[in-house]
Design an enzyme around this catalytic site. Structure first.
Site: not given
Ligand code: GLU
Length: 470
Positions: A239-243
């Site tokens: 995920s672009k946001r999480r990882d």
């Protein structure tokens, strides 16, 4: 065989994603191995989402990784004439036609089709209408064959493709005159003589229609190799946001480009059980035939392991050069000096990243009077019972005949003997707190040797005066 030609075609709408970086790396390594030419093409036709900063970030990321290209960067935004000419040629040869169906009309027909449970593809209403250039607002559609298969033998996925009748006559020029992604990509890949098209598996479904475009443009398609996506170590989509997924993130966190490339090349590719690949080895060993089909897992632990390996191996001068910006970042700017080289050598064995190394080098870089003490370490190790021994050691150290590991060790021994065989750790820990501010550092003798007599004694004296003994 003629030299192969490959390309990396990033869309400059964000940062350089590790998936994109790996695609670039595979293209690069494969091309270098076969002595071909590697082209960089910036796919910036989406004017709203493409930015110059993003292009700079993508190119900068590639450069940092050491992925160099032979031609380009070309920009699709500067090649509009080529796409327009190709579309005119397709229209003139009746390989494409003008379509006046409005979005609302298409939506109505699409819904009616979907309601019957069928899958919608363009129904060909304008295919036989022969609309001329003066037909008013119109899109242009490619005539896609009604039968047969648009198939190809993917170098990774094997026999792939789709029945032509499932695709339908797709738009290649929008009503506003702009070309569609598929058209621009195929026209460019033909113009650039691409022989091996290596890209992410997310494009696998785009290939059949692109094959129809090659045929309509009377060009032989290249060989295709779709490389599997990268997933997290848990097997889940990144995920672009999480990882952490941008190359820049890893650079800023203190990973070396060698480690990044080695990590990326192994996500989805293997060569026997070899784990460490130098750049030269990548360029002599990487083969598409060994790329696996399953999604590749990005394991951060493995990256740490590789980074530590490369930090250990790095020539001193380069290690110091790499470390300097991290020291500045950590608020302890320090010019390259003999001392710094020695610190880097001492710390390289135990640092996973350059950022961590800079944190650890802080004790050395900081002025003696500005050293800050970790409160927990003080509480735990600065005990009233041991303070006299530390005081004794300070005197012993200031009188030591030489200043090297052996002399420092002898001073410790002398003091320990005077305090009933005080365990080395019992003495070393408070000394460590006094000279580094924390309870973790390389070997205490090496640390003191590195710091020098004057600074070591000054720090011990300051700690004896300032630290509260529990
Ligand atoms: N520009 C496309 C992307 O960033 C790549 C197109 C291609 O490789 O054919 O995903």
């Amino acid at each position: 065989m003629d030299a192969i030609r490959t390309r990396f075609a990033p869309s400059p709408t964000g940062f350089l994603h590790i998936g994109g970086a790996r695609t670039a790396l595979y293209n690069w390594a494969y091309t270098r191995r076969l002595g071909g030419r590697f082209v960089l093409r910036v796919e910036d036709t989406d004017r709203e989402r493409s930015t110059a900063e993003s292009e700079a970030a993508v190119l900068g990321g590639l450069e940092w990784l050491g992925i160099d290209w032979d031609e380009g960067p070309f920009r699709q935004s500067e090649r509009g004439d080529l796409y327009a000419a190709a579309i005119e040629r397709l229209l003139a040869g009746d390989r494409a036609y003008r379509c006046v169906c409005t979005p609302a009309e298409i939506e109505e027909r699409r819904q009616a089709t979907v309601a019957t449970g069928a899958k919608w593809i363009y129904d060909g209403r304008c295919a036989g209408a022969n609309h001329g250039p003066g037909c008013g607002p119109h899109a242009v559609r490619l005539r896609v064959p009604r039968d047969g298969k648009l198939g190809f033998d993917d170098l990774v996925f094997g026999p792939s493709g789709q029945d032509a009748r499932e695709i339908g006559d797709m738009v290649i020029r929008r009503t506003d005159g702009s070309p569609l992604y598929h058209l621009a990509v195929v026209v460019d890949d033909i113009a650039m003589g691409i022989t091996h098209l290596i890209r992410g598996a997310d494009h696998l479904n785009n290939t059949p229609f692109q094959l129809a475009l090659y045929a309509a443009l009377d060009a032989a398609p290249p060989l295709f190799a779709h490389v599997p996506l990268i997933v997290g170590a848990n097997g889940k989509k990144l995920s672009k946001r999480r990882d952490p997924v941008s190359v820049q993130h890893f650079r800023a966190a203190g990973y070396l480009p060698e480690a990044m490339c080695n990590w990326l090349v192994r996500i989805g590719w293997s060569h026997g059980d070899q784990e460490i690949f130098s750049r030269d080895e990548m360029c002599s060993l990487f083969d598409l035939a060994e790329v696996q089909r399953a999604a590749g897992q990005a394991d951060p632990g493995k990256l740490d392991w590789l980074n530590q390996h490369y930090i250990k191996e790095l020539p001193r001068d380069r290690l110091v050069r790499e470390l300097l910006p991290f020291l500045a970042e950590a608020g302890t700017p320090l010019g390259p000096s003999a001392g710094l080289e020695a610190v880097a050598d001492l710390l390289r064995e135990r640092s996973k990243t350059l950022a961590e190394m800079a944190q650890r080098a802080h004790f050395f870089a900081v002025a003696d009077a500005a050293l800050r003490y970790d409160a927990d370490a003080v509480r735990k190790h600065w005990k009233a019972a041991v303070v006299p021994a530390v005081k004794d050691l300070t005197g012993e150290l200031s009188r030591a005949g030489a200043w090297d590991v052996a002399a420092i060790e002898a001073a410790f021994e002398a003091v320990r003997a005077r305090y009933e065989g005080l365990a080395l750790g019992k003495l070393a820990q408070p000394v460590r707190v006094a000279v580094t501010g924390s309870a973790a550092s390389p070997g205490i003798f090496e640390t003191l040797a590195l710091l020098g007599r004057e600074r070591s004694v000054a720090r011990l004296t300051r700690a004896l005066a300032e630290l509260p003994a529990a």
